[in-house]
Design a protein around this motif. Structure first.
Motif, PDB file in Angstrom:
ATOM      1  N   ALA A 556       0.919  -1.338  -0.090  1.00 11.49           N
ATOM      2  CA  ALA A 556      -0.033   0.048   0.273  1.00 11.49           C
ATOM      3  C   ALA A 556       0.964   1.246  -0.137  1.00 11.49           C
ATOM      4  O   ALA A 556       0.540   2.333  -0.725  1.00 11.49           O
ATOM      5  CB  ALA A 556      -0.977   0.057   1.157  1.00 11.49           C
ATOM      6  N   LEU A 557       2.081   1.010   0.669  1.00  7.57           N
ATOM      7  CA  LEU A 557       2.587   2.418   0.706  1.00  7.57           C
ATOM      8  C   LEU A 557       3.499   2.662  -0.501  1.00  7.57           C
ATOM      9  O   LEU A 557       3.618   3.755  -1.053  1.00  7.57           O
ATOM     10  CB  LEU A 557       3.946   2.111   1.870  1.00  7.57           C
ATOM     11  CG  LEU A 557       5.065   3.359   2.059  1.00  7.57           C
ATOM     12  CD1 LEU A 557       4.209   4.724   2.432  1.00  7.57           C
ATOM     13  CD2 LEU A 557       6.059   2.796   3.095  1.00  7.57           C
ATOM     14  N   PHE A 558       3.963   1.414  -1.283  1.00  8.07           N
ATOM     15  CA  PHE A 558       4.537   1.885  -2.331  1.00  8.07           C
ATOM     16  C   PHE A 558       3.816   2.060  -3.567  1.00  8.07           C
ATOM     17  O   PHE A 558       3.834   3.090  -4.423  1.00  8.07           O
ATOM     18  CB  PHE A 558       4.999   0.245  -2.823  1.00  8.07           C
ATOM     19  CG  PHE A 558       5.968   0.364  -4.089  1.00  8.07           C
ATOM     20  CD1 PHE A 558       7.250   0.562  -4.099  1.00  8.07           C
ATOM     21  CD2 PHE A 558       5.475  -0.383  -5.322  1.00  8.07           C
ATOM     22  CE1 PHE A 558       8.314   0.762  -4.958  1.00  8.07           C
ATOM     23  CE2 PHE A 558       6.584  -0.027  -6.381  1.00  8.07           C
ATOM     24  CZ  PHE A 558       7.798   0.342  -6.332  1.00  8.07           C
ATOM     25  N   SER A 559       2.412   1.741  -3.595  1.00  7.01           N
ATOM     26  CA  SER A 559       1.428   2.247  -4.421  1.00  7.01           C
ATOM     27  C   SER A 559       1.031   3.484  -4.119  1.00  7.01           C
ATOM     28  O   SER A 559       0.654   4.348  -5.014  1.00  7.01           O
ATOM     29  CB  SER A 559       0.203   1.298  -4.459  1.00  7.01           C
ATOM     30  OG  SER A 559      -0.684   1.942  -4.873  1.00  7.01           O
ATOM     31  N   THR A 560       0.897   3.943  -3.006  1.00  8.94           N
ATOM     32  CA  THR A 560       0.681   5.346  -2.880  1.00  8.94           C
ATOM     33  C   THR A 560       1.614   6.374  -2.994  1.00  8.94           C
ATOM     34  O   THR A 560       1.397   7.367  -3.566  1.00  8.94           O
ATOM     35  CB  THR A 560       0.418   5.644  -1.162  1.00  8.94           C
ATOM     36  OG1 THR A 560      -0.816   4.825  -0.777  1.00  8.94           O
ATOM     37  CG2 THR A 560      -0.226   6.937  -0.983  1.00  8.94           C
ATOM     38  N   ILE A 561       2.990   5.909  -3.075  1.00  5.47           N
ATOM     39  CA  ILE A 561       4.147   6.592  -3.457  1.00  5.47           C
ATOM     40  C   ILE A 561       3.981   6.825  -4.910  1.00  5.47           C
ATOM     41  O   ILE A 561       4.200   7.984  -5.327  1.00  5.47           O
ATOM     42  CB  ILE A 561       5.489   6.243  -3.020  1.00  5.47           C
ATOM     43  CG1 ILE A 561       5.609   6.123  -1.559  1.00  5.47           C
ATOM     44  CG2 ILE A 561       6.628   6.807  -3.849  1.00  5.47           C
ATOM     45  CD1 ILE A 561       6.734   5.223  -1.072  1.00  5.47           C
ATOM     46  N   LEU A 562       3.773   5.919  -5.686  1.00 11.92           N
ATOM     47  CA  LEU A 562       3.757   5.895  -7.129  1.00 11.92           C
ATOM     48  C   LEU A 562       2.608   6.713  -7.472  1.00 11.92           C
ATOM     49  O   LEU A 562       2.381   7.792  -8.553  1.00 11.92           O
ATOM     50  CB  LEU A 562       3.474   4.506  -7.842  1.00 11.92           C
ATOM     51  CG  LEU A 562       4.670   3.667  -7.569  1.00 11.92           C
ATOM     52  CD1 LEU A 562       4.416   2.252  -8.143  1.00 11.92           C
ATOM     53  CD2 LEU A 562       6.011   4.266  -7.881  1.00 11.92           C
ATOM     54  N   ALA A 563       1.599   6.630  -6.797  1.00 12.02           N
ATOM     55  CA  ALA A 563       0.158   7.598  -7.180  1.00 12.02           C
ATOM     56  C   ALA A 563       0.441   8.760  -7.049  1.00 12.02           C
ATOM     57  O   ALA A 563       0.005   9.867  -7.694  1.00 12.02           O
ATOM     58  CB  ALA A 563      -1.119   7.148  -6.076  1.00 12.02           C
ATOM     59  N   ALA A 564       1.156   9.397  -5.819  1.00 13.28           N
ATOM     60  CA  ALA A 564       1.644  10.777  -5.722  1.00 13.28           C
ATOM     61  C   ALA A 564       2.565  11.301  -6.775  1.00 13.28           C
ATOM     62  O   ALA A 564       2.379  12.238  -7.224  1.00 13.28           O
ATOM     63  CB  ALA A 564       2.371  10.913  -4.177  1.00 13.28           C
ATOM     64  N   GLN A 565       3.564  10.503  -7.173  1.00 10.68           N
ATOM     65  CA  GLN A 565       4.296  10.934  -8.197  1.00 10.68           C
ATOM     66  C   GLN A 565       3.948  10.854  -9.381  1.00 10.68           C
ATOM     67  O   GLN A 565       3.992  11.810 -10.181  1.00 10.68           O
ATOM     68  CB  GLN A 565       5.430   9.812  -8.162  1.00 10.68           C
ATOM     69  CG  GLN A 565       6.369   9.714  -7.053  1.00 10.68           C
ATOM     70  CD  GLN A 565       7.521   8.616  -6.985  1.00 10.68           C
ATOM     71  OE1 GLN A 565       7.160   7.842  -7.792  1.00 10.68           O
ATOM     72  NE2 GLN A 565       8.466   8.864  -6.304  1.00 10.68           N
ATOM     73  N   SER A 566       2.609  10.344  -9.727  1.00  7.62           N
ATOM     74  CA  SER A 566       1.891  10.280 -11.109  1.00  7.62           C
ATOM     75  C   SER A 566       1.255  11.500 -11.184  1.00  7.62           C
ATOM     76  O   SER A 566       0.868  12.110 -12.077  1.00  7.62           O
ATOM     77  CB  SER A 566       1.019   9.291 -11.192  1.00  7.62           C
ATOM     78  OG  SER A 566      -0.064   9.140 -10.271  1.00  7.62           O
ATOM     79  N   GLN A 567       0.968  12.294 -10.015  1.00  2.00           N
ATOM     80  CA  GLN A 567       0.251  13.613  -9.881  1.00  2.00           C
ATOM     81  C   GLN A 567       1.211  14.692  -9.818  1.00  2.00           C
ATOM     82  O   GLN A 567       0.961  15.691  -9.953  1.00  2.00           O
ATOM     83  CB  GLN A 567      -0.625  13.779  -8.495  1.00  2.00           C
ATOM     84  CG  GLN A 567      -1.648  12.788  -8.557  1.00  2.00           C
ATOM     85  CD  GLN A 567      -2.938  13.037  -9.585  1.00  2.00           C
ATOM     86  OE1 GLN A 567      -2.829  14.350  -9.905  1.00  2.00           O
ATOM     87  NE2 GLN A 567      -3.480  12.171 -10.209  1.00  2.00           N
ATOM     88  N   GLY A 568       2.441  14.347  -9.957  1.00  2.00           N
ATOM     89  CA  GLY A 568       3.622  15.252  -9.923  1.00  2.00           C
ATOM     90  C   GLY A 568       4.047  15.932  -8.626  1.00  2.00           C
ATOM     91  O   GLY A 568       4.648  16.980  -8.350  1.00  2.00           O
ATOM     92  N   LEU A 569       3.777  15.035  -7.465  1.00  2.00           N
ATOM     93  CA  LEU A 569       3.958  15.337  -6.133  1.00  2.00           C
ATOM     94  C   LEU A 569       5.392  14.700  -5.570  1.00  2.00           C
ATOM     95  O   LEU A 569       5.630  13.530  -5.677  1.00  2.00           O
ATOM     96  CB  LEU A 569       3.072  14.970  -5.249  1.00  2.00           C
ATOM     97  CG  LEU A 569       1.610  15.687  -5.448  1.00  2.00           C
ATOM     98  CD1 LEU A 569       0.713  15.082  -4.665  1.00  2.00           C
ATOM     99  CD2 LEU A 569       1.682  17.072  -5.268  1.00  2.00           C
TER     100      LEU A 569
END
Length: 832
Positions: A556-569
């Motif tokens: 879940a942590l890995f996925s949330t990191i990737l989701a944030a980066q996909s938003q440019g964060l």
């Protein structure tokens, strides 16, 4: 500062909402006790849920009863694959241990009468009759019944942990049942044989987990908490598309685009082909060997469908190997490794030497979570993270964060490559069924020489890559955002008594939407904050494997990191460590003696190495070494610090080793989040980090100008701005002294009338307007700081929940979500 650092004072509760505490486990002992109080009249148990938990923590021995020699050998082999550090397992072929125990005053009674046991059985076999009856299981002619339903299929089974009613004189003893129409199949459902004090059950039909729930203290199902998993919305398991490849069949949801994922599927093909080539002599008898691969879009969907919190789930359904994993096109995952492992196990069975399972999968895959395998191995070698060969070969396949899979599995693959180079390409086929002692392994020097030869240019580039990663983090322009916290699962919310305890939090659709909202509001970064336990804890339910209390498991942590980066964060990780899953801040609870201090720092090092490797794979911007633990961080001799000089020197040495370990694993920026009440001034290791991290929760009362307070009560936005400017200046000055950049890890205010007096706590009645004034004051403070040519390296507002729907205008907490303060929060984010 006002107090000796050697004595811990009150702490800011990072999760102020009472309902968040329910995350300690949906099967926790307290819940069971409450549920059991309203049960029908029954003999009162001699132990409540808390006592059961304490008793389990003190036990070290567990007896496993199986019905046959063949099954005993299978259980023994599975125990060997996951050796326990503390449990002594006694296996025996028997129906059940004696029902009578030694006298109460005897040594035998105190040492073993109440120790847990495991009973493996099937319909018609003797043993555990009373416990099965309490659970509601009855033997039928062709199977068993449970909760009024017949189960007669070969792959129908039930796992449960409940009071051991078959040992009436050992009140408070527990038994775990492994019960099925085919006892061999039931045994295969047990992933981990560690005993647990959490009372609950799981039901399998035709190989699929179809229902689960907790039990009361009498061993009876709590119907209100029973989940029918067939009715849950497993969107990822409703296959809208299917396809076939050479070695596996895949099933995915409608959003999956096979054409766009062709490169990913081809990587799976190559890894499967590598396994077939290496294990050909063992696979030849089953030319039609195939694996069913189910693709899910989020870790939440995978968890809800498979009841696991891992990156992938391996199982067998209808005699076929089944692999479930998360895949989002364009995001890195470890699908090639998992497909290779599934094919090897399905075709050749479990290897006699357990390390070969991960070795063949890693050797056959060419990437590790999106990183070219040679590049990742070079990172490990450059960080001097290569353990001894014997440690690689003898460590358990899932030995916890102390032997992180992110270094263990890739290096085992490299070790296999070294063995193939030394002993021939058929080494694996010959070694698969040979005992570990019979394998000729290379020396440490020979293995390291092999790594240097294999990696070549990649090893030379690893150091440059580290330097570039760190420079990019240190030089990044000011970060603006919020601290994202995983919301409690819907089942734990007061207004939603039903639902799935594995839903919600990080790795969910709700988290993805929340990150998109943060970006739309003007955030350039996000800090992920969660609690994790340093000490391993027992499974949540028998058979589930390690269950350290954490709000954000790795997937879940890995996925949330990737989701944030996909938003440019840009992503900062802010872990907070507890001693055990039952709570207690690690830096306070575990820092009592020299031995406990050593154990504390060893545990910190293991967890930070694992977390650092995961963060490096995901491309995280900044990693914090912890948060608000002055009892273990303050080493500067001060009037308020009562520690002896030799103790301070030991702490300094411990921190140097800890920072070196974090640097070896993680190449981005490092920080630490200090408490507001003087911790930062007492820390001497700031110069060894990249950012001086500070949580700002100073009182926000009237400033020196004594302007009138707001008519609504509490300080005005101008007064708040004045206090925040002083706080920012304080952080700036400390950072300049240490030669690093300042980073505001968290700053915020609750929606309460008196929260401004002690901003770390929600105090008083609901007051939405004071939070609006706070964010208006924060905006003004940032503008004034900019005019003074001071901009912190980052500032994160406390806090923002991963599921915004769980926050409403009556929430007294810190998040501005769905409150009038949201507009003021947006304005504050715009200041650069």
């Amino acid at each position: 500062m006002g107090r000796p650092f050697a004595v811990a004072g009150p702490r800011r509760d990072p999760f102020p909402r009472p309902r968040f505490r329910a995350l300690a486990g949906w099967l926790c002992a307290g819940l069971l006790l409450l549920a059991g109080c309203g049960a029908e009249a029954s003999p009162a148990p001699a132990a409540d849920g808390l006592e059961l938990s304490h008793r389990m923590a003190a036990a070290v021995r567990c007896r496993i009863s199986v019905p046959s020699e063949a099954l005993l050998e299978r259980v023994r082999a599975r125990l060997a694959r996951r050796p326990s550090k503390r449990w002594i397992f006694e296996l025996a072929v028997e129906s059940a241990p004696p029902t009578q125990v030694a006298p109460l005053d005897s040594k035998e009674h105190s040492s073993g009468a109440r120790e847990p046991r495991v009973w493996v059985g099937a319909p018609g076999l003797r043993g555990a009759e009373r416990s099965l009856a309490a659970l509601g299981v009855a033997s039928l002619g062709g199977g068993f019944s449970f909760r009024g339903t017949a189960f007669e299929g070969r792959e129908d089974a039930i796992l449960a942990t409940l009071p051991d009613l078959d040992r009436p004189t050992a009140a408070g003893a527990l038994v775990s049942l492994v019960y099925g129409n085919d006892a061999e199949f039931a045994v295969e459902r047990v992933r981990d044989w560690t005993p647990t004090s959490r009372l609950g059950w799981q039901l399998f039909r035709a190989g699929e987990l179809v229902a689960e729930g907790p039990l009361d203290l009498h061993g009876r199902p709590i119907e209100a908490r029973t989940l029918d998993l067939t009715l849950l919305d497993h969107s990822g398991s409703r296959a809208a598309q299917r396809g076939q490849r050479v070695d596996y069949d895949w099933a995915a949801a409608a959003a999956f685009d096979p054409a766009a994922a062709e490169g990913w599927l081809a990587a799976l093909d190559r890894s499967a082909a590598g396994v077939r080539g290496r294990l050909a002599p063992l696979l030849a008898v089953d030319a039609d060997l195939r694996v069913d691969v189910r693709l899910f879009e989020t870790p939440e969907e995978l968890s809800r469908a498979t009841r696991t919190r891992d990156f992938a789930h391996h199982g067998r359904v209808g005699g076929r190997a089944q692999l479930s994993l998360v895949h989002v096109t364009g995001w890195p995952d470890n699908g090639a490794f998992e497909v290779a492992r599934a094919l090897a196990l399905a075709g050749a069975g479990e290897p006699a030497a357990p390390w070969l399972e991960e070795a063949v999968a890693a050797r056959s895959a060419d990437h590790w979570f999106g990183r070219p395998l040679e590049e990742w191995l070079a990172h490990l070698v450059d960080g001097d993270l290569v353990p001894e060969v014997q440690a690689l070969a003898t460590g358990a396949p899932t030995a916890g964060p102390g032997f992180s899979i992110h270094l263990r599995a890739p290096l085992r693959g490299a070790l296999l490559g070294c063995c193939e180079e030394l002993h021939g390409a058929d080494f694996l086929a010959r070694a698969w069924r040979a005992e570990l002692g019979a394998l000729e392994l290379p020396s440490d020097a020979a293995f390291r020489a092999y790594l240097v030869r294999r990696l070549g240019p990649a090893l030379a580039a690893a150091g440059e890559a580290r330097a570039a990663r760190r420079a990019a983090s240190v030089g990044r322009e000011s970060r603006r955002g919020a601290c994202l916290l995983p919301s409690p699962p819907p089942a734990q919310l007061p207004d939603a008594p039903g639902g799935d305890p594995l839903a919600g939090g990080f790795g969910s659709r709700a988290a993805e939407r929340t990150l998109a909202e943060l970006r739309e509001l003007g955030s350039t970064a996000v800090a992920l904050s969660w609690c994790g336990s340093l000490e391993e804890s027992e499974p949540r339910m028998f058979g589930e494997g390690p269950a350290a209390w954490t709000q954000a498991h790795d997937a879940a942590l890995f996925s949330t990191i990737l989701a944030a980066q996909s938003q440019g964060l840009a992503v900062t990780l802010l872990p907070q460590f507890t001693a055990t899953e039952h709570g207690g801040w690690a830096g306070q609870v575990l820092l009592t003696t020299a031995r406990r201090r050593r154990a504390l720092f060893d545990a910190f090092g293991r967890n930070l190495t694992h977390l650092g490797l995961l963060a490096e794979l995901a491309g995280v911007d900044v990693l914090s070494l912890g948060s608000e633990s002055p009892d273990m961080t303050v080493t500067r001799p001060l009037p308020h610090n009562r520690r002896a000089p030799e103790e301070l020197e030991a702490l300094r040495s411990d921190w140097q080793i800890l920072i070196q370990s974090a640097r070896a694993a993680f190449a981005g920026g490092l920080t630490y989040a200090a408490r507001w009440d003087g911790e930062a001034q007492g820390i001497e290791f700031w110069k060894d980090l990249d950012f001086l991290g500070q949580n700002i929760f100073a009182p926000l009362g009237p400033g020196p100008s004594a302007r009138p307070a707001s008519p609504a009560g509490g300080p005005s936005s101008e007064e708040i701005a004045e206090r925040l400017v002083a706080g920012l200046g304080h952080v700036r000055d400390l950072a300049r002294e240490s030669g690093v950049r300042p980073l505001v890890c968290s700053v915020g205010l609750s929606s309460t009338s008196e929260g401004w007096i002690h901003p770390a706590r929600p105090l008083g009645e609901l007051d939405l307007e004071v939070q609006t004034r706070f964010y208006d004051g924060l905006k003004r403070a940032l503008q004034l700081a900019r005019q003074q040519k001071f901009t912190p390296a980052g500032l994160f507002a406390w806090c923002w929940w991963s599921d915004g729907a769980s926050i409403g205008p009556t929430d007294r907490g810190f998040s501005p979500q769905n409150k009038p303060a949201l507009a003021a929060f947006r304005r504050a984010l715009q200041v650069r």
